[in-house]
Design a protein around this motif. Structure first.
Motif: not given
Length: 428
Positions: A109-114, A177-180, A243-247, A252-255
């Protein structure tokens, strides 16, 4: 190439470096470049970068560089080498896609945000822009060890090999890692060495953390191949995160994860239209540290009326972070820039006095004691008498949640500033 001309990127993450390497290697075919930054020597200020390219004719080239960093942080790694490298690889006609084999300490998630937000400047021949102008995160694959991941994800062990100012736990990285992830690879162990119940519990947890991610089992006698990896990639649904970073105000129950209990694993939801008393919430946090795999939610804190706070936890570690403003705290012209879906959903629950302010928390537990969590959080909300006192009274409440934070590199915006740390708790 993507339809918009950007070069596709696939990130492969996981706590086990060997499992991650096997999956990344199986993605390397003609036209693919594999990039790996080994940050195991980060405390020394050293990162080892490996770039392995296979051109369209099948010829392979490997370049290994030892990078010296001024600061021992992942932010510097991204700024100094990875992000510019992605932009340069995009320019090579022999590179049709890129595989990022992430170090076990790195969160996708951090890598994708960067990639999307950190501006890469002063590159000769390039305009100043994020790497996302040239590359597109097509998918994230997380590798999970069948016999070790759940223990790591429910503990409070510090991240091995982390630098002194890295306060993350092993559980926070494992869950993140898993959640993303858009797809999962479970590195299976010898069935004779593992109880079927334990494997079922693991799958129940993964299904709730990444409900739409197709899952492939890597058996000890069955090696990963490019064909198997291609099948896994094809199974990723169009609705995947990619790669989408959630806000902090996203669902909270995406998917649509399963809400029923399976092997003692289930999701516990908490919702309240009353704010939390800051001190009582601080005391109630302990209920989110025992028997919990993960916790996420936005908080309405009585002493912080303008901004939602973000709660995020994994295993025995939890933090409260600065989130984003409530719509009710914005001027009308500011609201016009917000996501229309958020505005529409907020309108359905709009309170004439407090607007969209509320608290919503989702907790994934692996021991069936959800009632204890509900009771602890409910008791932390304001009483009728405190509600009647209004904001004038609430402003007098002492808050144990600080709001200041200094990034390790003041010119690099990692992680996303919408989730700056304001408080950390560990399971005693």
């Amino acid at each position: 190439m993507s339809d918009d001309g950007r070069t596709p990127v696939v990130m492969v993450a996981g706590l086990d470096a060997r499992a991650t390497a096997r999956a990344a290697e199986a993605l390397v075919v003609a036209g693919v470049t594999l990039v790996h930054h080994d940050v195991s020597r980060l405390s020394e200020g050293v990162v080892v970068a490996t770039v392995r390219s296979v051109d369209l004719g099948g010829e392979e080239r490997i370049a290994v560089n030892e990078l010296q960093l001024e600061h021992g942080c992942v932010s510097c790694t991204l700024r100094a080498d990875l992000l510019p490298l992605l932009r340069r690889l995009h320019r090579r006609s022999s590179v049709e896609s890129i595989v990022l084999q992430l170090d076990p300490t790195m969160e996708p998630e951090q890598v994708s945000w960067a990639i999307s937000h950190v501006v890469v400047a002063d590159m000769p021949g390039f305009t100043d822009a994020p790497a996302g102008a040239d590359v597109d995160v097509r998918a994230t694959i997380a590798c999970v060890e069948e016999d070790a991941w759940l223990t790591a994800a429910t503990g409070d062990e510090e991240m091995p090999g982390s630098v002194d100012d890295d306060e993350r736990t092993l559980a926070q990285v494992a869950v993140g890692q898993v959640r993303f992830a858009d797809a999962l690879i479970v590195a299976g162990c010898d069935p004779a060495m593992r109880e079927p119940w334990d494997s079922a519990r693991l799958m129940a947890v993964l299904k709730r953390l990444a409900p739409n991610a197709p899952t492939m089992i890597e058996l000890p006698q069955r090696r990963l191949t490019p064909i198997l990896m291609a099948q896994l990639m094809t199974a990723i649904p169009d609705s995947a995160r990619r790669g989408r970073v959630a806000g902090p105000h996203d669902p909270l129950l995406d998917g649509q994860p399963p809400l029923d209990e399976d092997c003692g694993v289930r999701l516990v939801e908490f919702n309240s239209d009353r704010p939390f008393h800051p001190q009582r919430l601080h005391d109630a946090i302990d209920s989110l540290l025992d028997g919990v795999v993960s916790a996420q939610g936005r908080l309405w804190l009585a002493s912080h009326p303008d901004d939602a706070l973000w709660l995020e936890g994994a295993g025995g570690g939890l933090r409260i972070a600065a989130g984003a403003p409530w719509l009710a705290a914005m001027e009308p012209e500011e609201r016009s820039f917000e996501d229309p879906a958020r505005v529409a959903m907020s309108a359905l629950r709009w309170d004439p006095v407090y607007g969209d302010r509320h608290s919503a928390i989702v907790v994934l537990i692996h021991r069936p004691d959800g009632g204890r969590i509900q009771d602890a959080l409910r008791s932390a909300c304001l009483t009728d008498e405190e509600m009647a006192g209004g904001q004038q009274l609430w402003d007098t409440f002492d808050s144990p949640f600080g709001m200041s934070h200094v990034e390790p590199c003041d010119d690099v915006e990692l992680p996303d500033p919408t989730t700056r740390s304001t408080g950390e708790r560990r399971n005693p």
